[in-house]
Every structure is written in structure tokens, then in C-alpha cells.
Design an enzyme around this catalytic site. Sequence first.
Site, PDB file in Angstrom:
ATOM      1  N   ALA C 245      31.918 -11.657   2.231  1.00  0.00           N
ATOM      2  CA  ALA C 245      31.840 -10.301   1.670  1.00  0.00           C
ATOM      3  C   ALA C 245      33.152  -9.541   1.876  1.00  0.00           C
ATOM      4  CB  ALA C 245      30.665  -9.559   2.294  1.00  0.00           C
ATOM      5  N   HIS C 246      33.193  -8.336   1.356  1.00  0.00           N
ATOM      6  CA  HIS C 246      34.378  -7.473   1.394  1.00  0.00           C
ATOM      7  C   HIS C 246      34.857  -7.246   2.833  1.00  0.00           C
ATOM      8  CE1 HIS C 246      32.096  -4.006   2.907  1.00  0.00           C
ATOM      9  NE2 HIS C 246      31.100  -4.554   2.243  1.00  0.00           N
ATOM     10  N   ASN C 247      36.178  -7.295   2.988  1.00  0.00           N
ATOM     11  CA  ASN C 247      36.837  -6.949   4.250  1.00  0.00           C
ATOM     12  C   ASN C 247      36.524  -7.877   5.419  1.00  0.00           C
ATOM     13  OD1 ASN C 247      36.326  -4.080   2.722  1.00  0.00           O
ATOM     14  ND2 ASN C 247      38.333  -4.192   3.678  1.00  0.00           N
ATOM     15  N   SER C 265      32.973  -6.728   6.466  1.00  0.00           N
ATOM     16  CA  SER C 265      33.757  -6.202   7.573  1.00  0.00           C
ATOM     17  C   SER C 265      33.574  -6.946   8.888  1.00  0.00           C
ATOM     18  CB  SER C 265      33.458  -4.703   7.794  1.00  0.00           C
ATOM     19  OG  SER C 265      33.747  -3.989   6.617  1.00  0.00           O
TER      20      SER C 265
END
EC number: 2.3.1.191
Lengths: 350, 350, 350
Positions: C245-247, C265
Site C-alpha cells: 500500500a501507499h507509503n 505507511s
Amino acid sequence: MKSFFKFILKDLAAMLDGEVVGNAQLEVSGCASFGEAAHLDITFADDPRFLNRLDQTRAGAVIVPWDFTGFDRETLTCSLVRSKNPRLHFFRIVERFNPAKKTVPGIAPTATIGKNFAGGKGITIAPGVTIGDNVTLGDHVQLMAGVFVGDNVTMGSYTIVKPNVTIMDKTMIGQGVIIHPGTVIGSDGFGFTPSRGIHEKLIHAGFVQIDDQVEIGACNTIDRGTLGRTWLQSGVKTDNLVHIAHNVVIGENTLIVAQVGIAGSTTLGKNVIVAGKAGISGHLTIGDNAIVGPGAGVVSDVPPGEIVSGVPQMPHKLWLKVGRIIPRLPDIRKRLLALEKRVNSKESTP
Amino acid sequence: MKSFFKFILKDLAAMLDGEVVGNAQLEVSGCASFGEAAHLDITFADDPRFLNRLDQTRAGAVIVPWDFTGFDRETLTCSLVRSKNPRLHFFRIVERFNPAKKTVPGIAPTATIGKNFAGGKGITIAPGVTIGDNVTLGDHVQLMAGVFVGDNVTMGSYTIVKPNVTIMDKTMIGQGVIIHPGTVIGSDGFGFTPSRGIHEKLIHAGFVQIDDQVEIGACNTIDRGTLGRTWLQSGVKTDNLVHIAHNVVIGENTLIVAQVGIAGSTTLGKNVIVAGKAGISGHLTIGDNAIVGPGAGVVSDVPPGEIVSGVPQMPHKLWLKVGRIIPRLPDIRKRLLALEKRVNSKESTP
Amino acid sequence: MKSFFKFILKDLAAMLDGEVVGNAQLEVSGCASFGEAAHLDITFADDPRFLNRLDQTRAGAVIVPWDFTGFDRETLTCSLVRSKNPRLHFFRIVERFNPAKKTVPGIAPTATIGKNFAGGKGITIAPGVTIGDNVTLGDHVQLMAGVFVGDNVTMGSYTIVKPNVTIMDKTMIGQGVIIHPGTVIGSDGFGFTPSRGIHEKLIHAGFVQIDDQVEIGACNTIDRGTLGRTWLQSGVKTDNLVHIAHNVVIGENTLIVAQVGIAGSTTLGKNVIVAGKAGISGHLTIGDNAIVGPGAGVVSDVPPGEIVSGVPQMPHKLWLKVGRIIPRLPDIRKRLLALEKRVNSKESTP
């Protein structure tokens, strides 16, 4: 985040119907998270974790909730922008700093288009797109490179289909839908019947219907109905690698997180949240506003508003207790055996 | 389901070697599920849930098992068709109402084809297909848009490869195989070895063999053998988002449901069923006719015919009991502690 | 494995800095696993399971560890090659028998390339590739058929992108990276915020950074950062159907096995191993050299070097005990109830 753009804080605040506290003339040159913002950046804080340490950000400006009062104008080291929705408004500003590239509408010469095609105003069909017969696209639809669209497909206006997506025949897609790369819509369901010692394939004559403002993640697989439709209602959002089987119905504004699988003919209500990696068996009903926890294995209906977790699923609060006990099972077993021994020894004692 | 077609019930029954009870001249104009059928539709009932409420369907005709007798000719509100396999025969009729579009054979001008290509009669190669060197396709093979076929690949007759599928070099595919969109066959396995502090890649020199009548769902990943083959034997069916690692062997007519993962060098027997989201570790043997339950974590061999579920896997009947006890663990722990206390207090009592 | 090639054992040994014991003039015509090797094949043994049964292989030559002495020159039925890394060296020989096809560099006429393209020496751009604006490719980069590359993407030299991969704008890719088919890099993360009763999309303005020598499996989905980057550091290897996922940040040389999902994250350290189907929640830290077991559900930080398994995750050794007790829960409950009864009956006895 470096940027080519600069904005005056007052103008950004006006765009959000916000109100500046501090230097309204501040020249903002970027946007970043609370922890990473530098002194000409704007950030946001919508949570006590951040609101309580405004003195610790290096950001030049912070968007805060409208009713936030926990600051002292005298000692404030940054400007504030009071806002009705700090997170949403911050990302509106991020958009100002990262304007979408203007696509030049048109149909690429390497695209292949079938008979009876009807395309609206300002559509973009990229190189390598293949479109079947009897397809209708609304205004400003974008089909990116490598997209396949089968026969008898319709899409509403402003729908965007990202690269290498496959949309099989008879799929109906609404307005403002976003479909991320690699996704497959309208593949045959997993439907076979035993016959002469093998699994004979059953025709899948149904279709997929996707309503307005749905967003579908990357590498999803959404099977067509066996008969009738598989249906994602308006505002549904799915994350990546989600599997949605034949004849599933997903109610408005429901969120499906990554790697979830939903088996055939199950119906989810409105505003449901299914967390990552959960699996839901077939022919079930998940009520409005229910929440299914990460990795849960749902094998029976979930009433509206209920929060469930675990395998098999149980009320989430119970699962939290169970989850704390599972690692103590070796201890529980040991204590039980010890207790048995003591009771036995007492019984054998005269 | 509306349709452009109409058929006389007598003719449909003849097609199925079935027998009409009631109005053999009925003009059938559609087909639908038991609950959704309207008065000119045909449906089927192969289960007491439906057979016991024939008076409740609005269908004009219902296909029923050959030996079904639970009806009264006098009060029957619909016609019946007695059949040796109601489900299969119903879907044969659905096919009559939804005839497959005739593809026009030919090779699209935008397809790219390598050296030493050998294509049979009536093959269809769609726009944007790329084919490597030394590829042989049997009669009537269809490669849909965006398909990639590597070097030294063979496919038997009547095999259909749906859009945006990737088939890497040396893959051997049999007859009548269907591969759904987005699937990858023959990617390198996950094989590395530690060397000088990093993971050094090992060459994957093997291949994938897919036998006749296999059907592979959307977005599967089937890795080539490290040495030798990864092998799906005839009649295997996989659902969507299935991962099959290097050197896995899957026996005839085995069913693999969505989001299952099978690790390297595991062998599954014939007629196995692996339910959705199950994971099977590497180097195991799953016997013929075994069943692996949904979400199961299989970490040791499963004997032929056994049904296993749970994490780690256990006999399914045991898992059903365990699954009922897990939510009671907080209660069990409480009772154990209370009992300990009572025994302690008695011991301390003189 | 049959081959067109033959090599003298002495020459193969020299290539590996190895030392022959036995017939150095042996003509080797293939390579195979220990169990499947025939008499002109070479194989390897780096494990007592195989080293203890050298008399049982039919291989003509076996690569063994440098310090292996458990053989008797007199009765040896095959030649040996002593090696510092038998597995790695065996696969080096497999490469000799399966030399990679030489791609002919060049840009296919059916590829579409945007403005300000900068391509290094010897690049290969296959048919049907689409490249956006401001893309820079290092020397010898290969983009296979159907690959999409968005705007402002960079790739280092010798990077290979397999067919039907989608790389969205702003992605930064290092040298020697391999990306397997069907993978999506740089799709938007799953980021929405409630507003006026719906989930309003937040712009994803970040990017994906992939460092040198990373290998990404088939059908992965790697989302861009919301702000800032999603980052796979050098030497990371992912298997198939992995969701990142993102980051998320993944440290050097970490291995991510098939069907793992890592939520937004989360940061993984160096040399971590995440086994198949594990799920890791968002905003967590997994320390260097940690190992996450198959199917584990990680909901809190994992310290460096720790081995965890189970749902929720616990120390692996504890999980092994717990896993043995779970199937005994029905027995444990029965014994507890029986013990309660006995204690009750004694209490009621005067």
C-alpha cells in the site's frame, strides 16, 4: 514536496471557505505531512496527536478544525487555517499543487474499434485500446493504453479506465467511475456441474453493473452474473487484488479493502466496511453499516451495524478478548492438567 | 432475462432427452433462476428447497429430476420437463438463448508474430497480440486482444486465451483450454540463494504444462518449474487470483477456488477441492478426492479422501467443534480460574 | 533435462572455482534435480538428505560443499565437484545449458513514445508498448509487449519489464530491476475521506521508488505514496500477487512471499522475511531480520530479529505450541466441565 507553484495563504483559505489566523500573506510553496513539512509548506492537523503539538511542526501553515481553540495567538509559530474539513481541504490544496495533466482528447490511430460505436464529446482512446461492437461511451471518457472493452458495453461520462484493464461484454458502467490498472471485469464465474466424471462448464450469461462514482482498485477480478447481474452500487470503493464473484451485490458507499474475497451471490448493504484479507462465503447477507475485521472468515449473515472479526467470525469485542487468550492456551492447558492432578490426588487421599 | 429468441417447450425437452409434463406447446421466451423467473421463462429445480415449492414460481416451465414425483398433475401451475441432469440441461437452454458470437477467424494487422509460426485452421489472432518465435497453435485457437505469447509455446485446438493474458516461453497448453483475462503463465518462480549478503537469483529453466480442458480464472499467476515442469492435468479448473508456484502438480479434475495459494513442489491428486483463500505449504502431497476448507492453512500432507479445515489444518469435523469453542475461550478461562480458586480455598481450609 | 549442449566436467568445475573428484573428462549433457538426474546429467547436493545418499543418484556428477568428506573415492559411483556454494553454482551451470535468448535491441514501430524521451544504448521496446512524456531509460533496458509507462518515469540500466506491466507516472526505478508480468506500480492508494455522506477521493500526489536489483513478482500491486514515496530498497524480492500500500517502506534484501498484503505507511527493515499470505496492518514497524510466518496477522510492531506467527501474531515458538493445542480444545473443554462437576459434587457431599 517541492513544486513549481506558489500560493498566498489568504487565497488558499478563501478556496476552502476557511479563515486565516496569523499571516494571511504567507507565500506557500508546497504541501507535506505534519512531520515532514518544511517552513514554506502547508499541512493539516485533525487529530489531538497533531493538534497538541502545533509548536513542533516546521510547517508555515496548518489547517485545523473550525472549532479548534487550543492555541495561543501570541506564541503561535505558524499560521493556521480554520476549516470545516481539514483533511479534505488539505488534499484540495495538494491538488492545486499537483494539477492533473490535461489529456488531449482523441482516438489513437492504433486503437481498434468495432461496429456501431457511439462516443460522446471529448473522449480519449489511447494507443492499443481494443473496443468491440455496440459500445457506447459518455462524454469525456478516457480509456488508457492496452484497455480491452468487449461487445455491448456502456460507460457514463467522465469515467476513466486505466491501462491494461479488461472489460468483458455486456458490462454497464456509470458516470465518474475510476478503474485502476490490471483489473478484470466481467470474467466468467467459477461455475461447473459434475457430468460424466468431469466438471462441465456452465455458460455465464449474466453481466456486471457498476454504478456512478465507483472506484475499483488495481488487479481486481469481478465476475459476471451466472444469470442476472453482479452489481456494485454507487460510491462503492475497492482496494487492490479484490475478488468479487458472480451475482454479488455491494450496496452504496461500501468500502472493500485489499485482498478481500466475496463468494457468489452474497449481498452487502450500504456503508459496509470489509477490512483487508477478509473472506465472505457465498449466499450470505451483510447488513448496512456492518464492519468486517481484517482477515475475518465470515460464514454466516452479519446483522446491520454489527462489527465482526476472527475465524469463524464473532462480535469484534469478543474477538479482542479471544485474541488475548489464544497465546495463553499453553498456560491454560497446563493449569487445567495441574488442577486435575490435584483433584485426583485429593480423591485418592482418604 | 429478456431475449430475442423463442422456443417451443417440446423442442427444448427433445434437445435434452427430457419429457414434458403439461403444456408441450408452451412458447418459452427466456430463462431465469427459480425466484426471478416470469411466466414465459423456463427455470430448474434440483433441490428440495425448490422442488417443494413448485406452486410458488411464476416460471412457465421448470426442469426437474427424472425421478421426481412430488407433484399433482391436476393442480400444477406450470409445465415440467423431466431431465437426467436438470442443472446442466437448464444451462444448455441458457446457451440456446445466448448463442456465442461467431468470431471471424483471421490475424489482425496490428498483431506481431515471430519466426517459425505454425497456425492451424480457423485461428483468430486479435489486435495487439504479440507472439514469439517457434509458436504452434492448433485449429480454431483464439488469442484475444493484448495477449502475449513467448517463444516455443504450443496450444492445442479450440483453446481460448482471453485479453491481456501473458504466456511466457516454453509453455505447453492442450486442447479446449480457457484462460481468463489478466492471467500470467510461466513467470519465474520465487527462487533465490544467499550469496555475498544478497539474494542471488537462480535461473528458472523449467516450463508450465497445461493439459486438455483446463480452465484458468482471471489474474492467476502460474510459475514455471525451476527445473522440469509445473503441471495442471486435464480438467483442472481454477478460480480468480490463484497463485501456483514452481513445480506444483495438480491432478485431473481438481478444483481450486479463488485466492488460493500453493507453494513450490506440492502435488495435489485428482478430484481434490481447495476452497477459497486456503494456503498450502511447499513440498506436500494432497491425496485424491481430498477437500481443503476455506481459509485453511495446510502445513502437512493430507491423505486421500480426507476433509481438512482450520489453521493449522485438522479434520473438518474437529474444526467445526473447535470453531464453536474458540468464541467461548474467555468463558473457559474464567471458569478455570474460578475452579482453581475453589480448589485452592478448600486446600487451605483445614 | 535434454539439451543441445555438452560440457566437459573439468571446464564446468573451473568456471565455478571448483575441484573435481573422479572423472574430470566426463561429458555432461544436462542438469537435473538429485532425484531426476540421469547418467550424463550434473546435479547438486547441499543437504545431508542428499549427501548421505550419493550412491542413490544416477547423476554423472554431483556438486557438493567444499568441506564435504563423507565419501569413499573407491566406491564412488559418480564424479563430484567440490564448490563453495553448490546451489548457486549448480544454477550457474543450468544457465550455461539454457543461455538467455539474445534480444535484438530496437524500438518496435507499433510502440508509442511521448515527448522528451531519453533512451540509453541497446534498449529494447517491444510492440504495443506505450510510453508517456519525459521518460528516461538507462542502457539495455527492455520493455516487453504491452507495457505501459506513464509520464516522468526513470529506469536504470539493465532493468527488464515483462509483458503487460503497468507503471504509472513519476515512478523511479533503479538498475538491474526485474518486474514480472501483469504487475501494477504507482496506482492510487486507497485513500478517501467522508464528506457529505460519501467517500470523497483524496488525490495521491506521491510516487513509487524502486531501488537497484529489486525483483517484483507477477500481478503485484504497489501503490504510490499519498504524499512522498512508497519505497522498495535495493535487493528486495517479492513473489506473486503481493499488495504493497501507499507509503510502505521495505528495507534492503527483504523477501515478501506470495499473496502477502502490507497496509499503508508500514516500514519493514532489512533482511526481513514475510512468508506467504501474511497480512501486516498499517503504520507498523517490522525490525531488521524479523521473520513473519505464513498466514500471520501482524497487528503490532515486531522487534528486530523476532520470529512471529499466528493471528494475532505471537512469538513463533509459542505459536507452535498453540497450534498443537487448538485441535485439542474440545477435549480441554470437556475435561474442564468434568472437573467442575467433580469439584461441585464433592462440595455438595457433606
